[in-house]
Design an enzyme around this catalytic site. Structure first.
Site, short mmCIF file in Angstrom:
data_model
loop_
_atom_site.label_atom_id
_atom_site.label_comp_id
_atom_site.label_asym_id
_atom_site.label_seq_id
_atom_site.Cartn_x
_atom_site.Cartn_y
_atom_site.Cartn_z
N HIS A 82 0.84 -1.19 0.00
CA HIS A 82 0.00 0.00 0.00
C HIS A 82 0.88 1.24 0.00
O HIS A 82 1.77 1.38 0.83
CB HIS A 82 -0.92 0.02 1.23
CG HIS A 82 -1.78 1.24 1.26
ND1 HIS A 82 -2.96 1.32 0.56
CD2 HIS A 82 -1.61 2.44 1.86
CE1 HIS A 82 -3.48 2.53 0.74
NE2 HIS A 82 -2.69 3.23 1.52
N ASP A 161 -14.81 4.47 8.39
CA ASP A 161 -13.74 5.32 7.85
C ASP A 161 -14.30 6.33 6.86
O ASP A 161 -13.89 7.49 6.85
CB ASP A 161 -12.65 4.46 7.18
CG ASP A 161 -11.63 5.34 6.46
OD1 ASP A 161 -10.99 6.15 7.14
OD2 ASP A 161 -11.52 5.25 5.22
N ARG A 168 -13.62 14.66 8.64
CA ARG A 168 -12.27 15.27 8.70
C ARG A 168 -12.07 16.28 7.57
O ARG A 168 -11.48 17.33 7.75
CB ARG A 168 -11.20 14.17 8.59
CG ARG A 168 -11.07 13.34 9.86
CD ARG A 168 -10.27 12.08 9.58
NE ARG A 168 -8.94 12.35 9.08
CZ ARG A 168 -8.22 11.46 8.38
NH1 ARG A 168 -8.70 10.26 8.13
NH2 ARG A 168 -7.02 11.78 7.96
N SER A 183 -7.12 5.31 9.43
CA SER A 183 -7.92 5.30 8.20
C SER A 183 -7.34 4.30 7.20
O SER A 183 -8.04 3.42 6.68
CB SER A 183 -7.94 6.71 7.62
OG SER A 183 -8.44 6.72 6.30
N LYS A 187 -8.79 -0.15 6.41
CA LYS A 187 -9.13 -0.77 5.12
C LYS A 187 -8.23 -1.97 4.84
O LYS A 187 -8.67 -2.96 4.26
CB LYS A 187 -9.04 0.29 4.00
CG LYS A 187 -10.22 1.28 4.10
CD LYS A 187 -10.04 2.51 3.24
CE LYS A 187 -9.06 3.47 3.83
NZ LYS A 187 -9.09 4.84 3.39
N1 URA Z 1 -5.47 7.76 2.75
C1 URA Z 1 -6.48 7.27 3.49
O1 URA Z 1 -7.06 6.23 3.18
N2 URA Z 1 -6.85 7.95 4.61
C2 URA Z 1 -6.24 9.08 5.00
O2 URA Z 1 -6.61 9.63 6.03
C3 URA Z 1 -5.20 9.60 4.20
C4 URA Z 1 -4.82 8.90 3.07
#
Ligand code: URA
Length: 432
Positions: A82, A161, A168, A183, A187
């Site tokens: 990632h 999220d 946010r 966040s 995932k």
């Molecule tokens: N990528 C994400 O999935 N979340 C964030 O807060 C910042 C980058």
């Protein structure tokens, strides 16, 4: 339990318990806790931070707020990579086929691009007939047959999220390390890979602008993953200039194929070899040197390119693109950016370059925007390259005719100086 008390506790810089965090996340998703109270808690987290335990509880609660995939149960030892996002980052298109050609299993769900950074799914969608949405059965069969499938994120992955990110975004609380870490990792945890390699980008084209912040973010994410039973590693890599020469979807597919052919941009090739070697090392539990030899051999022997061909074919795409780039989408117009003086390229504002690619049509500002898959930029000159006045430094591709805005921006995103600079290293650190 009352949300009021939880907000007050965080406001007073105290650590929250697992039960308190789960209470808030459950209430946020089922609607029993209003967004304004969650906003207030998020601001308190933004200001006062969270310790490793709290971030782990938050990540786990957000991951469990929706569907949980169990890739380990389906395929055993899968590996995911990632990236925290950068400009011209097409590494997934290159390293996933490499590691799959070496027997590692890649069952990857990727995202679309938003803002100044691109997304793997948009790049794959630029390949004629390629399907990034396939059924779960097809996905499973493909990974079992050829070790690799990359699909668009499906189902209800970490809905908490999504809600928190939306809050946010409008409350000036995006740039918080514990909130970014939870966040991203929520995932990843919901996706269910056993091994996860994180590529944390730092520099003008990344979320993290300093090595200190990138190290803190990487350490938090590695700790969260380990606490939740994952095999983790993070590499901190430079994003002071876009990665490779091409930015834009089909242009990046071409550049990825060039690397798989053993050609192309040196920095991009070097970074892909490092990332792929670490993925093979993690998933096969072998030494880095052993993994590195295998990765280099996979490119040299053509095994990686064969795997890419097989992957494109399996997901209904046209593999003939490999030998005929004209089959990929191409924007109607191309324009050349000319150097206004002689010297060396000493600075590139990567975020601005990403924004220019957006103006050209390669990206989107809202999730509903349509993409021009052939639009983008080929940067003929990168950091420390010598340029002569009048020389072409970049070619812009777009279906739009009036590109005054993009031209002006490109000119002001690049600095041409008298002498070379000390170029930043590609890899700035490892967190294990
Ligand atoms: N990528 C994400 O999935 N979340 C964030 O807060 C910042 C980058």
């Amino acid at each position: 339990m009352r949300v009021y008390d939880i907000i007050e506790k965080k406001r007073n810089k105290k650590a929250l318990t697992k039960e308190e965090i789960e209470f808030v996340i459950t209430g946020l998703v089922d609607g029993s806790i209003p967004d304004y109270q969650v906003s207030s808690l998020i601001m308190a987290i933004y200001l006062n931070g969270m310790n490793d335990k709290e971030v782990t509880y938050l990540t786990d609660a957000m991951a469990h707020s929706g569907d949980m995939m169990n890739l380990e149960e389906l395929f055993g030892n899968t590996i995911d990579k990632h990236s925290t996002g950068g400009v011209g980052d097409k590494t997934s298109l290159i390293i996933c086929p490499i590691v799959a050609s070496l027997g590692c299993k890649v069952a990857k769900m990727s995202g679309k691009g938003l803002g100044f950074t691109g997304g793997t799914i948009d790049k794959l969608d630029s390949i004629p007939h390629f399907k990034t949405s396939i059924s779960k059965d097809e996905f499973i069969r493909q990974v079992n047959d050829i070790n690799i499938s990359i699909i668009s994120q499906t189902g209800n992955i970490a809905p908490a999220d999504k809600k928190i990110y939306a809050i946010r975004d409008i409350t000036a609380t995006v740039s918080s390390i514990p909130l970014i870490a939870s966040s991203i990792m929520s995932k990843k945890i919901a996706a269910g890979d056993k091994n996860i390699l994180l590529d944390v980008k730092v520099g003008s084209g990344a979320f993290m602008k300093t090595k200190k912040d990138a190290t803190e973010l990487a350490t938090k994410m590695v700790n969260i993953g380990k606490n939740l039973g994952k095999n983790m590693m993070a590499i901190i890599t430079n994003m002071d200039e876009p990665l490779g020469n091409n930015i834009g979807n089909s242009l990046e597919v071409i550049e990825a194929i060039e690397i798989l052919k053993g050609k192309g941009n040196k920095d991009l090739r070097e970074l892909c070899i490092i990332l792929a070697s670490n993925m093979v090392m993690l998933s096969k539990d072998i030494s880095y040197d052993e993994a590195n030899k295998m990765v280099i051999d996979s490119i040299k022997s053509g095994k990686a390119l064969d795997k890419f061909r097989e992957f494109v074919h399996y997901q209904y795409g046209d593999p003939n693109i490999i030998n005929n780039y004209d089959l990929l989408p191409k924007s109607k117009y191309s324009y050349e950016v000319i150097a206004t003086k002689s010297g060396y390229i000493t600075k590139i504002n990567s975020e601005e370059i990403g924004k220019i690619a957006n103006i050209l049509g390669a990206g989107r500002n809202t999730m509903d925007d349509k993409i021009d898959y052939g639009a983008g930029i080929i940067m003929h000159k990168k950091l420390n390259d010598r340029v002569k006045k009048g020389e072409v430094i970049a070619t812009l591709y777009s279906s739009k005719k009036d590109l005054t805005d993009a031209f002006d921006k490109y000119g002001s995103s690049i600095v041409i100086g008298k002498t070379k600079i000390k170029k930043p290293k590609l890899v700035l650190g490892y967190i294990k």
